[in-house]
Design a protein around this motif. Structure first.
Motif, PDB file in Angstrom:
ATOM      1  N   GLU A 115       0.849  -1.103  -0.135  1.00  0.00           N
ATOM      2  CA  GLU A 115       0.031  -0.036  -0.006  1.00  0.00           C
ATOM      3  C   GLU A 115       0.808   1.315  -0.036  1.00  0.00           C
ATOM      4  O   GLU A 115       0.381   2.128  -0.462  1.00  0.00           O
ATOM      5  N   ILE A 116       2.037   1.273   0.803  1.00  0.00           N
ATOM      6  CA  ILE A 116       2.774   2.553   1.118  1.00  0.00           C
ATOM      7  C   ILE A 116       3.978   2.561   0.233  1.00  0.00           C
ATOM      8  O   ILE A 116       4.109   3.592  -0.255  1.00  0.00           O
ATOM      9  N   GLY A 117       4.372   1.489  -0.083  1.00  0.00           N
ATOM     10  CA  GLY A 117       5.980   1.446  -1.004  1.00  0.00           C
ATOM     11  C   GLY A 117       7.028   1.529  -0.034  1.00  0.00           C
ATOM     12  O   GLY A 117       7.971   1.887  -0.454  1.00  0.00           O
ATOM     13  N   ALA A 118       6.799   1.229   1.248  1.00  0.00           N
ATOM     14  CA  ALA A 118       7.979   1.425   2.367  1.00  0.00           C
ATOM     15  C   ALA A 118       8.960   0.111   2.249  1.00  0.00           C
ATOM     16  O   ALA A 118       8.213  -0.802   1.612  1.00  0.00           O
ATOM     17  N   ILE A 119      10.215   0.184   2.263  1.00  0.00           N
ATOM     18  CA  ILE A 119      11.029  -0.919   2.266  1.00  0.00           C
ATOM     19  C   ILE A 119      11.334  -1.501   3.644  1.00  0.00           C
ATOM     20  O   ILE A 119      11.554  -1.019   4.555  1.00  0.00           O
ATOM     21  N   LEU A 120      11.280  -2.956   3.504  1.00  0.00           N
ATOM     22  CA  LEU A 120      11.454  -3.651   4.443  1.00  0.00           C
ATOM     23  C   LEU A 120      12.798  -3.823   5.136  1.00  0.00           C
ATOM     24  O   LEU A 120      13.496  -3.944   4.347  1.00  0.00           O
ATOM     25  N   ILE A 121      13.053  -3.405   6.614  1.00  0.00           N
ATOM     26  CA  ILE A 121      14.327  -3.593   6.790  1.00  0.00           C
ATOM     27  C   ILE A 121      14.333  -4.783   8.077  1.00  0.00           C
ATOM     28  O   ILE A 121      13.849  -4.345   9.076  1.00  0.00           O
ATOM     29  N   PRO A 122      15.025  -5.712   7.615  1.00  0.00           N
ATOM     30  CA  PRO A 122      15.168  -7.070   8.756  1.00  0.00           C
ATOM     31  C   PRO A 122      15.783  -6.689   9.794  1.00  0.00           C
ATOM     32  O   PRO A 122      16.723  -5.911   9.883  1.00  0.00           O
ATOM     33  N   SER A 123      15.443  -7.424  10.696  1.00  0.00           N
ATOM     34  CA  SER A 123      16.238  -6.963  12.069  1.00  0.00           C
ATOM     35  C   SER A 123      17.441  -7.618  12.320  1.00  0.00           C
ATOM     36  O   SER A 123      18.387  -7.112  13.019  1.00  0.00           O
ATOM     37  N   SER A 124      17.823  -8.674  11.487  1.00  0.00           N
ATOM     38  CA  SER A 124      18.954  -9.492  11.811  1.00  0.00           C
ATOM     39  C   SER A 124      19.874 -10.005  10.302  1.00  0.00           C
ATOM     40  O   SER A 124      20.803  -9.700  10.082  1.00  0.00           O
ATOM     41  N   ASN A 125      18.826 -10.561   9.950  1.00  0.00           N
ATOM     42  CA  ASN A 125      19.398 -11.415   8.535  1.00  0.00           C
ATOM     43  C   ASN A 125      19.457 -10.666   7.341  1.00  0.00           C
ATOM     44  O   ASN A 125      18.954 -10.942   6.092  1.00  0.00           O
ATOM     45  N   ASP A 126      20.660  -9.813   7.167  1.00  0.00           N
ATOM     46  CA  ASP A 126      20.773  -8.869   6.125  1.00  0.00           C
ATOM     47  C   ASP A 126      22.075  -8.128   6.308  1.00  0.00           C
ATOM     48  O   ASP A 126      22.694  -7.799   7.217  1.00  0.00           O
ATOM     49  N   GLY A 127      23.004  -8.099   5.217  1.00  0.00           N
ATOM     50  CA  GLY A 127      24.182  -7.678   5.064  1.00  0.00           C
ATOM     51  C   GLY A 127      24.411  -6.269   5.594  1.00  0.00           C
ATOM     52  O   GLY A 127      25.486  -5.978   6.344  1.00  0.00           O
ATOM     53  N   ARG A 128      23.417  -5.461   5.327  1.00  0.00           N
ATOM     54  CA  ARG A 128      23.652  -4.001   6.033  1.00  0.00           C
ATOM     55  C   ARG A 128      23.696  -4.096   7.477  1.00  0.00           C
ATOM     56  O   ARG A 128      24.238  -3.303   8.132  1.00  0.00           O
ATOM     57  N   ILE A 129      22.643  -4.756   7.912  1.00  0.00           N
ATOM     58  CA  ILE A 129      22.495  -4.886   9.532  1.00  0.00           C
ATOM     59  C   ILE A 129      23.879  -5.545  10.167  1.00  0.00           C
ATOM     60  O   ILE A 129      24.353  -5.070  10.924  1.00  0.00           O
ATOM     61  N   MET A 130      24.216  -6.731   9.472  1.00  0.00           N
ATOM     62  CA  MET A 130      25.434  -7.261   9.877  1.00  0.00           C
ATOM     63  C   MET A 130      26.704  -6.176  10.065  1.00  0.00           C
ATOM     64  O   MET A 130      27.423  -6.079  10.872  1.00  0.00           O
ATOM     65  N   SER A 131      26.901  -5.411   8.952  1.00  0.00           N
ATOM     66  CA  SER A 131      27.846  -4.412   8.594  1.00  0.00           C
ATOM     67  C   SER A 131      27.757  -3.382   9.832  1.00  0.00           C
ATOM     68  O   SER A 131      28.666  -3.144  10.527  1.00  0.00           O
ATOM     69  N   GLY A 132      26.653  -2.985   9.983  1.00  0.00           N
ATOM     70  CA  GLY A 132      26.306  -1.855  11.041  1.00  0.00           C
ATOM     71  C   GLY A 132      26.752  -2.495  12.271  1.00  0.00           C
ATOM     72  O   GLY A 132      27.498  -1.982  13.312  1.00  0.00           O
ATOM     73  N   GLN A 133      26.332  -3.765  12.972  1.00  0.00           N
ATOM     74  CA  GLN A 133      26.691  -4.359  14.086  1.00  0.00           C
ATOM     75  C   GLN A 133      28.208  -4.540  14.318  1.00  0.00           C
ATOM     76  O   GLN A 133      28.915  -4.672  15.361  1.00  0.00           O
ATOM     77  N   GLY A 134      28.503  -4.723  13.031  1.00  0.00           N
ATOM     78  CA  GLY A 134      30.168  -5.192  13.105  1.00  0.00           C
ATOM     79  C   GLY A 134      31.118  -3.851  13.593  1.00  0.00           C
ATOM     80  O   GLY A 134      32.368  -4.065  14.075  1.00  0.00           O
ATOM     81  N   THR A 135      30.400  -2.619  13.444  1.00  0.00           N
ATOM     82  CA  THR A 135      31.277  -1.487  13.863  1.00  0.00           C
ATOM     83  C   THR A 135      31.570  -1.706  15.404  1.00  0.00           C
ATOM     84  O   THR A 135      32.423  -0.988  15.650  1.00  0.00           O
ATOM     85  N   ILE A 136      30.826  -2.474  16.199  1.00  0.00           N
ATOM     86  CA  ILE A 136      31.214  -2.671  17.554  1.00  0.00           C
ATOM     87  C   ILE A 136      32.575  -3.095  17.771  1.00  0.00           C
ATOM     88  O   ILE A 136      33.429  -2.726  18.716  1.00  0.00           O
ATOM     89  N   SER A 137      33.029  -4.214  17.002  1.00  0.00           N
ATOM     90  CA  SER A 137      34.303  -4.545  17.077  1.00  0.00           C
ATOM     91  C   SER A 137      35.486  -3.584  16.680  1.00  0.00           C
ATOM     92  O   SER A 137      36.570  -3.455  17.397  1.00  0.00           O
ATOM     93  N   LEU A 138      34.987  -2.712  15.641  1.00  0.00           N
ATOM     94  CA  LEU A 138      36.074  -1.759  15.500  1.00  0.00           C
ATOM     95  C   LEU A 138      36.386  -0.855  16.535  1.00  0.00           C
ATOM     96  O   LEU A 138      37.526  -0.576  16.974  1.00  0.00           O
TER      97      LEU A 138
END
Lengths: 321, 321
Positions: A143-166
């Motif tokens: 209806e809206i055309g919004a984009i789904l952002i998964p909570s975990s199973n996603d490369g962009r999410i993994m990359s963001g959480q990986g910044t914790i290690s840096l």
């Protein structure tokens, strides 16, 4: 952009850090000689409970939201999660200036709904089962055309959480082991990818509640195992591994430590009484794992002397205490 | 060693820092955009609740204990305080390798007695009145030859607490105002001495509970006023100014903000829910002061844009929550 074997790598994690650096809090590491004595290790608590929105989830959400082109994201983002990802995504979308639509089961605790609304997330209720949640989310997407952002199973999410290690390895370069709570595996995978790229000798351990030990079972079986039901006080750790996170957890995570809820509760109390920080049950599990017999009595881990523990979030109802 | 007008100065504070640096935790400063929005300022919370022994008191105790010559301190130290100073002194003495004798009123809460014993402090009970506490302390001094270390009204204590300013102004150089809880005045005086020596334009404000507002009354009267009784939830803020701390508070502290217990409780909840830190009531008073009408509506303080708040300690019973 090739990521090699996995949906994220050290480059995508460094890119994520450049992207989100001005939005996220570089959370402090705190220590306690009392807990060092109890654990017979030097412990470094990475306080993501101080992260914006109250949990590490903001890193991944921020990376996903800010990596999308203007046009793609103009109608907003959507997710079906009532937990920390929902609040984090709401805040990230707010900062980007687009709406966030959050599908929430109609039995979600008030405090979680409040947390989403605090960041102007638009709450849409569904039935409690996963099927209804996905249906409501799909309907909204169409209806809206919004984009789904998964909570975990996603490369962009993994990359963001990986910044914790840096940050951890810059703040405490002596760390030889990192203990990370595991639910969907986005944080554990991201942390493992970044840390092993920087120092292949570093030991990466997941911490998982007995009542939702799909990751430990999956590691043992060599394939993704999901559970029919979960039962743990750690409400943030009930999700399962997915096809994006699993290969990293399979290949780069040294082991999963499974702990009982009673151990989690004990660790929460130690966080309150000794560290003086507010943590949710899912965030106390790293300390619980390090204090467990499984960790303490494993001769192969005697050389884990400087242990980083990711304290994942602090969104807990005061009444729980 | 001349200290000029007061019992401490920037030199004695810098000396104290050199002395205690390897023992104290350089506590982090944390922030929250939500609280910035509510207060219409940028707030910098200096987390002395993460300090060793759970409170800033360890700085002063450590400075006093480590500034005494071996011979003078060989029989140990003594104090009559059941609160954070007692635990801090016990730990400092333990690190120095000498005994700490703590006179505790026989109605002191178990958790405070436990806190002293945790650091091997030797608990000696007295009656609840101040006369009995002093009598027991004096008897012990004469019998054992231990040295009395006051909790607040002492140049070495003031110098130790003043090291907080050295760290704050290095960690957040933009700070133009520092808000400090006031009880005996040791921390407020030390912080004021160091901060004004580094930047004379900095505004130093005390925060005091209505039910123990001797400092505000003293400032108004221009002389030390003590109260017949005190009544506040902030159990760490019931002491009065002394002859050593008063001149500094009189001359260098810009004002004292008096807050109600209800405001303190509200601030404690904000610390728990938004900052995700555990604070005792006395430590929440700085935030309570900044959110109070007294502060918010004072046109002379509109230019307090970057406000440091000393979160003094986290020794609170979980049951209070």
């Amino acid at each position: 952009m090739s990521k090699g074997k996995y949906a994220a790598d050290i480059s995508s994690i460094q890119e994520a850090y450049t992207r989100i650096k001005s939005y996220v809090i570089k959370t402090p590491i705190i220590s306690s000689t009392s807990l060092d004595d109890i654990s017979r290790r030097q412990l470094y608590f990475k306080c993501e409970n101080f992260q914006k929105s109250g949990a590490f989830k903001f890193r991944g959400a921020c990376n996903a939201v800010f990596s999308l082109p203007d046009e793609a994201i103009s109608k907003g983002v959507i997710t079906h999660s009532s937990g920390n990802h929902a609040a984090a995504l709401s805040l990230a979308a707010k900062l980007r200036g687009v709406p966030a639509y959050i599908v929430v089961p109609n039995n979600a605790p008030t405090c979680k709904v409040e947390n989403i609304k605090r960041y102007d997330g638009r709450v849409n209720f569904s039935e409690t089962n996963m099927r209804s949640r996905i249906e409501v989310a799909n309907k909204l997407r169409q209806e809206i055309g919004a984009i789904l952002i998964p909570s975990s199973n996603d490369g962009r999410i993994m990359s963001g959480q990986g910044t914790i290690s840096l940050e951890i390895l810059e703040q405490a370069p002596k760390i030889d082991t990192i203990v990370v709570p595991i639910s969907g595996g986005g944080m554990l995978a991201g942390v493992a990818l970044a840390a092993k790229a920087i120092n292949p000798a570093i030991r990466i351990l997941g911490a998982e509640p007995k009542g939702a030990d799909d990751a430990a079972r999956s590691k043992a079986a060599g394939r993704i195992i999901t559970l029919r039901e979960t039962d743990t006080i750690a409400d943030g750790l009930r999700a399962f591994l997915g096809d994006v996170t699993w290969p990293v957890v399979r290949d780069l995570v040294d082991d999963i430590i499974v702990v009982e809820d009673t151990e989690i509760i004990k660790a929460m109390k130690l966080c309150f009484n000794i560290l003086k920080i507010v943590v949710e049950p899912s965030a106390a599990i790293g300390l619980a794992a390090v204090l467990s017999n499984t960790f303490q009595k494993n001769p192969a881990w005697k050389d884990s002397k400087h242990v980083g523990i990711v304290v994942s979030g602090g969104n807990v109802d005061m009444n729980l205490f």
